[in-house]
Design a protein around this motif. Structure first.
Motif, mmCIF file in Angstrom:
data_model
loop_
_atom_site.group_PDB
_atom_site.id
_atom_site.type_symbol
_atom_site.label_atom_id
_atom_site.label_comp_id
_atom_site.label_asym_id
_atom_site.label_seq_id
_atom_site.Cartn_x
_atom_site.Cartn_y
_atom_site.Cartn_z
ATOM 1 N N MET A 41 0.857 -1.222 0.036
ATOM 2 C CA MET A 41 0.049 -0.062 0.025
ATOM 3 C C MET A 41 0.882 1.179 0.070
ATOM 4 O O MET A 41 2.038 1.097 0.314
ATOM 5 C CB MET A 41 -0.864 0.124 1.209
ATOM 6 C CG MET A 41 -1.825 -1.085 1.258
ATOM 7 S SD MET A 41 -3.087 -0.767 -0.490
ATOM 8 C CE MET A 41 -3.924 0.571 0.051
ATOM 9 N N THR A 42 0.304 2.438 -0.429
ATOM 10 C CA THR A 42 0.923 3.830 -0.194
ATOM 11 C C THR A 42 0.045 4.587 0.597
ATOM 12 O O THR A 42 -1.126 4.154 1.044
ATOM 13 C CB THR A 42 0.756 4.310 -1.588
ATOM 14 O OG1 THR A 42 -0.523 4.444 -2.201
ATOM 15 C CG2 THR A 42 1.610 3.146 -2.653
ATOM 16 N N ASP A 43 0.285 5.451 0.996
ATOM 17 C CA ASP A 43 -0.330 6.684 1.695
ATOM 18 C C ASP A 43 -1.531 7.280 1.035
ATOM 19 O O ASP A 43 -2.591 7.567 1.741
ATOM 20 C CB ASP A 43 0.446 7.903 2.050
ATOM 21 C CG ASP A 43 1.725 7.536 3.071
ATOM 22 O OD1 ASP A 43 1.442 6.706 3.716
ATOM 23 O OD2 ASP A 43 2.449 8.505 3.374
ATOM 24 N N SER A 44 -1.745 6.924 -0.036
ATOM 25 C CA SER A 44 -3.068 7.368 -0.771
ATOM 26 C C SER A 44 -4.089 6.455 -0.639
ATOM 27 O O SER A 44 -5.372 6.768 -0.976
ATOM 28 C CB SER A 44 -2.653 7.448 -2.218
ATOM 29 O OG SER A 44 -2.519 6.161 -2.738
ATOM 30 N N GLY A 45 -3.760 5.230 -0.248
ATOM 31 C CA GLY A 45 -4.883 4.066 -0.054
ATOM 32 C C GLY A 45 -4.940 3.186 -1.208
ATOM 33 O O GLY A 45 -5.670 2.422 -1.145
ATOM 34 N N GLU A 46 -4.054 3.618 -2.349
ATOM 35 C CA GLU A 46 -3.887 2.878 -3.468
ATOM 36 C C GLU A 46 -2.709 1.789 -3.517
ATOM 37 O O GLU A 46 -1.823 2.193 -2.879
ATOM 38 C CB GLU A 46 -3.799 3.746 -4.612
ATOM 39 C CG GLU A 46 -5.143 4.633 -4.727
ATOM 40 C CD GLU A 46 -6.431 3.798 -5.318
ATOM 41 O OE1 GLU A 46 -6.217 2.571 -5.825
ATOM 42 O OE2 GLU A 46 -7.410 4.308 -4.888
ATOM 43 N N PRO A 47 -2.634 0.848 -3.852
ATOM 44 C CA PRO A 47 -1.639 -0.017 -3.859
ATOM 45 C C PRO A 47 -0.647 0.211 -5.027
ATOM 46 O O PRO A 47 -0.785 0.842 -6.020
ATOM 47 C CB PRO A 47 -2.044 -1.412 -4.258
ATOM 48 C CG PRO A 47 -3.165 -1.127 -5.179
ATOM 49 C CD PRO A 47 -3.940 0.080 -4.522
ATOM 50 N N LEU A 48 0.826 -0.029 -4.713
ATOM 51 C CA LEU A 48 1.875 0.358 -5.655
ATOM 52 C C LEU A 48 1.618 -0.879 -6.723
ATOM 53 O O LEU A 48 1.302 -2.392 -6.142
ATOM 54 C CB LEU A 48 3.111 -0.062 -4.939
ATOM 55 C CG LEU A 48 3.867 1.458 -4.451
ATOM 56 C CD1 LEU A 48 5.239 1.051 -3.714
ATOM 57 C CD2 LEU A 48 3.729 2.432 -5.469
ATOM 58 N N HIS A 49 2.163 -0.822 -7.567
ATOM 59 C CA HIS A 49 2.209 -1.970 -8.880
ATOM 60 C C HIS A 49 3.559 -2.045 -9.370
ATOM 61 O O HIS A 49 4.415 -1.028 -9.212
ATOM 62 C CB HIS A 49 1.352 -1.517 -10.011
ATOM 63 C CG HIS A 49 -0.225 -1.654 -9.630
ATOM 64 N ND1 HIS A 49 -1.001 -0.617 -9.245
ATOM 65 C CD2 HIS A 49 -1.106 -2.650 -10.105
ATOM 66 C CE1 HIS A 49 -2.185 -0.946 -9.231
ATOM 67 N NE2 HIS A 49 -2.255 -2.213 -9.730
ATOM 68 N N ILE A 50 4.076 -3.062 -9.616
ATOM 69 C CA ILE A 50 5.092 -3.385 -10.449
ATOM 70 C C ILE A 50 4.841 -4.229 -11.809
ATOM 71 O O ILE A 50 3.951 -5.012 -11.878
ATOM 72 C CB ILE A 50 6.067 -4.346 -9.722
ATOM 73 C CG1 ILE A 50 5.714 -5.739 -9.315
ATOM 74 C CG2 ILE A 50 6.811 -3.540 -8.503
ATOM 75 C CD1 ILE A 50 6.586 -6.709 -8.867
ATOM 76 N N VAL A 51 5.698 -3.822 -12.940
ATOM 77 C CA VAL A 51 5.398 -4.493 -14.152
ATOM 78 C C VAL A 51 6.463 -5.266 -14.436
ATOM 79 O O VAL A 51 7.561 -4.529 -14.631
ATOM 80 C CB VAL A 51 4.882 -3.564 -14.864
ATOM 81 C CG1 VAL A 51 4.524 -4.197 -16.301
ATOM 82 C CG2 VAL A 51 3.841 -2.591 -14.696
#
Length: 555
Positions: A41-51
């Motif tokens: 997670m991030t502070d925004s409430g949205e998850p980080l992604h990796i590609v």
């Protein structure tokens, strides 16, 4: 087909967060060589992604290094600097479709947008000095932290999730894409490279003298001139500049602690957006080609570099420029001068783009040690300091809890002096000019306290965080501030009699006290200071005050 949002626009528009994620999801769906994952997670409430792009179609973290090197790309740490976001989308598309040569020995992992909160805070004005794109994200994250100051202190969920990604991916090379601020000059592309002395050993010299020059030579063949980050602001660069020493708070400084050469492309803010995206793309492509041709050598040097950080060896905690060592750097600039400001009526700097020049300027690249430390065999940290222990764990540091209570002889630090910043900086009031007193003594440790060997891949991370004099140590960042405050005191009218008794019974203490009064007139006139001095030199004074609670085991 597979045009990116940037390519569909007018050349001065960057993809939104939603468009970026949707694009990579489409590539994941349509190409077996690409997989997108949610990673923390991030502070925004949205998850980080990796590609992940892997021609071998293997995506397990334990499979990425199957006879291959791994390149980690980070984008959108400052979403107002989005060049890498758009360039990386095109890079992945071109690799997947075969427009770019398929790498045989390299896997790429990309964080599409690291600062999601900043990307969602979209506007057209906060980059007042920047020439496009039309709209973009904001530098601060969802809690207004600059994430490129947070890699070590990890105040944000973003940084903690990045650490998880970094150690699972275990990159061999790292790129963090940015846009510059500062002087005006002819270059579209500048770069911050991990300082070779900070990286250390043969790995550092290889990166400085072999790898980076070859990549820059490949760019030059494509008519792309490059120069080290022009580390001057509001003054003309004609007088020269120094190489940026990336401390561990920054992304490339963080990577360096784990023997990962890193670079930070800094495209020039005043050049048009399309040109900036293009050179960012070419730099990543050239780096990928170099890694693919030299993956074995890079991995060997990374492993070998650990031999430079053994117990008993010296490690530099603080550097400064060696001004006696200077090289001449060819520089493509513009004539700068001063004229009267229409706003203030005072002299102001301006650059005349009608007067380009090509001349050499002094470049200072060599640093010398200011503060050094001997690498211990291990550190011991009481289990009570869980805030620091948690950060060590997310950075893949291995530690062993004591099986029983035990008394051990260790090196102990006492904080003798320090200064503290007057203004808040990234949620802290960091300490600096830290002075310590070192003693060897026996300390009683308890079951569950942690012993941390320095003989592990994170040895430089341990030295940079646990040695209090380091610029980005956890002491500097206020994690140990509780030890700076006394918890017990004395009432003068009561302690007067106790102090008199102490001086009467302890001849050495009395002599030292009398000498201090003779030599220090201010002290001699200050009754409170005299009582406090006696208190601090007595058994009544608490031993935890100013006692740094991380201990060094030498043998």
């Amino acid at each position: 087909m597979y045009q990116t949002p940037y390519e569909k626009g007018n050349g001065n528009q960057t993809a939104t967060y939603a468009e970026t994620i949707a694009y990579f999801k489409q590539l994941d769906k349509d190409f077996e060589t690409i997989q997108m994952l949610e990673m923390g997670m991030t502070d925004s409430g949205e998850p980080l992604h990796i590609v992940i792009y892997n021609p071998a179609k293997k995506f397990g973290f334990n499979q990425l290094h199957d006879n291959k090197a791994v390149l980690l790309l980070n984008n959108g740490i400052h979403p107002g600097e989005p060049d890498g976001i758009d360039a990386t989308m095109m890079l992945y598309r071109d690799l997947a479709t075969g427009k770019l040569k398929t790498p045989q020995n390299t896997v790429i992992v990309n964080i599409p947008i690291y600062n999601i909160g900043g990307a969602l805070n979209r506007n057209s004005h906060t980059r007042a000095n920047q020439n496009g794109p039309e709209s973009y994200g904001f530098r601060g994250n969802a809690r207004n932290y600059d994430l490129n100051r947070d890699f070590l202190k990890s105040d944000t969920k973003n940084a903690r999730s990045f650490a998880e990604i970094f150690h699972k991916v275990n990159p061999d090379i790292f790129i963090d894409n940015h846009v510059s601020n500062g002087a005006d000059y002819q270059y579209v592309f500048t770069y911050i490279a991990t300082h070779h002395q900070k990286l250390g050993g043969s790995l550092g010299l290889y990166f400085k003298d072999t790898m980076l020059p070859q990549i820059l030579s490949d760019l030059k063949e494509k008519k792309i001139e490059a120069i080290p980050y022009v580390n001057v602001h509001d003054v003309k660069p004609d007088g020269g500049f120094e190489q940026f020493m990336d401390s561990p708070r920054y992304s490339t400084g963080y990577a360096s602690m784990f023997n990962v050469p890193g670079s930070m492309p800094e495209t020039h803010m005043l050049k048009d957006y399309a040109s900036r995206v293009a050179v960012t793309y070419e730099y990543m492509a050239a780096t990928l080609e170099y890694i693919d041709n030299n993956h074995t050598k890079i991995k060997e040097l990374r492993t070998e570099n650990l031999t430079n950080y053994k117990p008993g060896m010296r490690y530099t905690l603080e550097w400064k420029i060696d001004s006696s060592k200077v090289k001449s750097l060819p520089f493509l600039g513009y004539e700068g001068d001063y004229k009267t400001s229409e706003v203030t009526g005072k002299p102001r700097l301006f650059y005349d783009r009608k007067k380009p020049f090509n001349k050499t300027v002094p470049y200072y690249q060599t640093y010398k040690p200011v503060t050094e430390v001997t690498i211990p065999e291990s550190y011991i940290i009481p289990k009570s300091w869980w805030n620091v222990i948690d950060l060590l764990k997310i950075n893949n540091i291995k530690m062993e809890p004591l099986a029983q209570d035990i008394e051990l002889e260790v090196e102990s630090y006492r904080i003798a002096d320090f200064k503290t910043g007057k203004y808040s900086y990234e949620g802290h009031y960091p300490h600096n000019n830290i002075k310590i007193i070192t003693t060897v003594k026996k300390i009683q440790f308890h079951k569950g306290d942690f012993v941390i060997s320095t003989q592990q891949p994170g040895v430089k991370y341990l030295l940079e965080t646990l040695e209090p004099q380091a610029a980005d140590s956890y002491f500097s960042w206020n994690f140990f501030d509780a030890i700076l405050q006394q918890k017990e005191y004395f009432s003068a009218y009561v302690f007067e009699d106790t102090a008199a008794k102490l001086l009467k019974e302890d001849t050495a203490l009395r002599r030292t006290f009398e000498t201090k009064k003779k030599e220090d007139k201010t002290f001699a006139e200050d009754a409170d200071a005299q009582l406090d001095w006696i208190y601090q030199h007595s058994v009544y004074y608490e031993k935890t005050h100013m006692e740094y609670p991380v201990y060094r085991k030498i043998k």
